[in-house]
Design a protein around this motif. Structure first.
Motif, PDB file in Angstrom:
ATOM      1  N   VAL A  15       0.839  -1.195   0.000  1.00 52.76           N
ATOM      2  CA  VAL A  15       0.000   0.000   0.000  1.00 52.76           C
ATOM      3  C   VAL A  15       0.874   1.245   0.000  1.00 52.76           C
ATOM      4  N   SER A  16       0.508   2.222  -0.830  1.00 53.80           N
ATOM      5  CA  SER A  16       1.256   3.479  -0.892  1.00 53.80           C
ATOM      6  C   SER A  16       1.101   4.253   0.408  1.00 53.80           C
ATOM      7  N   PRO A  17       2.079   5.084   0.751  1.00 51.45           N
ATOM      8  CA  PRO A  17       2.013   5.841   2.010  1.00 51.45           C
ATOM      9  C   PRO A  17       0.771   6.722   2.155  1.00 51.45           C
ATOM     10  N   ASP A  18       0.195   7.178   1.024  1.00 54.93           N
ATOM     11  CA  ASP A  18      -1.022   7.988   1.111  1.00 54.93           C
ATOM     12  C   ASP A  18      -2.294   7.138   1.153  1.00 54.93           C
ATOM     13  N   ASN A  19      -2.127   5.813   1.192  1.00 49.72           N
ATOM     14  CA  ASN A  19      -3.241   4.865   1.333  1.00 49.72           C
ATOM     15  C   ASN A  19      -4.193   4.903   0.129  1.00 49.72           C
ATOM     16  N   GLN A  20      -3.680   5.241  -1.045  1.00 49.63           N
ATOM     17  CA  GLN A  20      -4.521   5.355  -2.224  1.00 49.63           C
ATOM     18  C   GLN A  20      -4.324   4.216  -3.225  1.00 49.63           C
ATOM     19  N   LYS A  21      -3.113   3.675  -3.317  1.00 48.79           N
ATOM     20  CA  LYS A  21      -2.794   2.684  -4.337  1.00 48.79           C
ATOM     21  C   LYS A  21      -2.178   1.432  -3.722  1.00 48.79           C
ATOM     22  N   VAL A  22      -2.288   0.332  -4.458  1.00 54.00           N
ATOM     23  CA  VAL A  22      -1.668  -0.934  -4.068  1.00 54.00           C
ATOM     24  C   VAL A  22      -0.930  -1.489  -5.280  1.00 54.00           C
ATOM     25  N   VAL A  23       0.336  -1.842  -5.104  1.00 56.47           N
ATOM     26  CA  VAL A  23       1.073  -2.551  -6.151  1.00 56.47           C
ATOM     27  C   VAL A  23       1.253  -3.999  -5.716  1.00 56.47           C
ATOM     28  N   TYR A  24       1.336  -4.882  -6.704  1.00 50.50           N
ATOM     29  CA  TYR A  24       1.593  -6.296  -6.429  1.00 50.50           C
ATOM     30  C   TYR A  24       2.198  -6.916  -7.682  1.00 50.50           C
ATOM     31  N   ILE A  25       2.728  -8.130  -7.549  1.00 48.46           N
ATOM     32  CA  ILE A  25       3.213  -8.845  -8.729  1.00 48.46           C
ATOM     33  C   ILE A  25       2.291 -10.016  -9.007  1.00 48.46           C
ATOM     34  N   ALA A  26       2.271 -10.450 -10.273  1.00 51.73           N
ATOM     35  CA  ALA A  26       1.392 -11.546 -10.661  1.00 51.73           C
ATOM     36  C   ALA A  26       2.081 -12.460 -11.655  1.00 51.73           C
ATOM     37  N   TYR A  27       1.893 -13.760 -11.450  1.00 54.53           N
ATOM     38  CA  TYR A  27       2.336 -14.782 -12.389  1.00 54.53           C
ATOM     39  C   TYR A  27       1.143 -15.203 -13.250  1.00 54.53           C
ATOM     40  N   LYS A  28       1.421 -15.600 -14.489  1.00 56.10           N
ATOM     41  CA  LYS A  28       0.360 -16.100 -15.337  1.00 56.10           C
ATOM     42  C   LYS A  28      -0.179 -17.415 -14.782  1.00 56.10           C
ATOM     43  N   LYS A  29      -1.475 -17.608 -14.931  1.00 59.27           N
ATOM     44  CA  LYS A  29      -2.093 -18.860 -14.523  1.00 59.27           C
ATOM     45  C   LYS A  29      -1.461 -20.015 -15.289  1.00 59.27           C
TER      46      LYS A  29
END
Length: 284
Positions: free
Chosen positions: A213-227
């Motif tokens: 979560v970003s410090p301003d609580n607005q965005k979330v980043v994550y990583i994803a693998y293909k199914k």
């Protein structure tokens, strides 16, 4: 399974502007580095490599090893205290080679044990500085736990078959974000800090790991693998992954970049204090 990675490989530490998508290479390495953290003043990145913790000064370009005392088998689960005065690490204890959580003064010194039980993989430090969140291997299950920084009481928050991992506090201290295989593929979830109101956020045909979560609580980043590329229970390195971003309500989910990565790319929160840039690792 998590481990202290000693594979031999080239990699790049990068920073991305999540608004413009511009990527810049901070430094290229002839060894594996993992899991960059950003200090609150925005001047330094902290990461692990070959069991040690390093810091990289973005202004001078200087890399230096940090004094972590006897904790020289650190894996990619490390976070800074809210005031940047302490560093918490997951260290593979000699003897049983089980990961346990320790706290070390940021200027260096002997680590103080927090989790008596092995199979403890750190991911978050509460904004009030009083608790840590971690993935705990207990009774042949991986679930989300919290523990006070003195190590006097650990609390189990999830009870699921499969795997719950990556627990991280929101900046306001009200929510813990995590990832779980409870609905099949690995997906992003969130819950209140007492474990109530567990809610699935992503519903992707992907395996989604490590929401930050970003410090301003607005965005979330994550990583994803293909199914189909990986077992939903696993997050290996050196695989095609996408770096993704969404609003904290799950809307406007989109891909930022695609590259070779996975284990070590963004295991811990890597947002800059400006809530715009992120740091991550790309493997060659």
């Amino acid at each position: 399974m998590k481990y202290m990675n000693d594979r031999k490989q080239k990699c790049k530490l990068e920073i991305m502007d999540t608004v413009t998508g511009q990527r810049s290479v901070v430094k290229s390495f002839d060894r594996v580095i993992e899991a960059p953290n950003w200090t609150k003043d925005g001047t330094t990145l902290i990461y692990n490599s070959q069991g040690h913790i390093y810091k990289y000064n973005l202004e001078t370009g200087e890399e230096s090893i940090m004094d972590t005392g006897f904790a020289t088998l650190c894996n990619n689960d490390h976070v800074l205290s809210p005031d940047d005065r302490f560093l918490a690490v997951s260290h593979m204890t000699e003897g049983d080679f089980q990961s346990r959580i320790y706290i070390i003064p940021i200027e260096g010194g002997e680590p103080r044990l927090v989790t008596e039980k092995g199979g403890s993989y750190l991911h978050g430090w509460s904004p009030d500085g009083l608790e840590l969140s971690f993935c705990g291997a207990r009774d042949n299950a991986y679930d989300i736990y919290t523990i006070d920084i003195q190590g006097t009481k650990e609390t189990r928050l999830t009870y699921t078959e499969g795997l719950d991992d990556g627990p991280e506090y929101s900046p306001n201290g009200e929510i813990i974000w995590f990832n779980s295989t409870r609905t099949g593929l690995m997906q992003v979830w969130k819950m209140k800090v007492d474990g109530s109101d567990q809610e699935q956020v992503t519903r992707q045909e992907l395996n989604c790991w490590f929401p930050h979560v970003s410090p301003d609580n607005q965005k979330v980043v994550y990583i994803a693998y293909k199914k189909g590329d990986v077992n939903p229970l696993d997050h290996p390195a050196d695989r095609p992954v996408s770096l993704r971003i969404m609003d904290t309500d799950g809307n406007h989910d989109r891909q930022l970049a695609a590259f070779e990565g996975g284990q070590g790319t963004i295991n811990v929160n890597s947002w800059a204090p400006d809530s715009r840039r992120i740091a991550y690792v790309v493997y060659e």
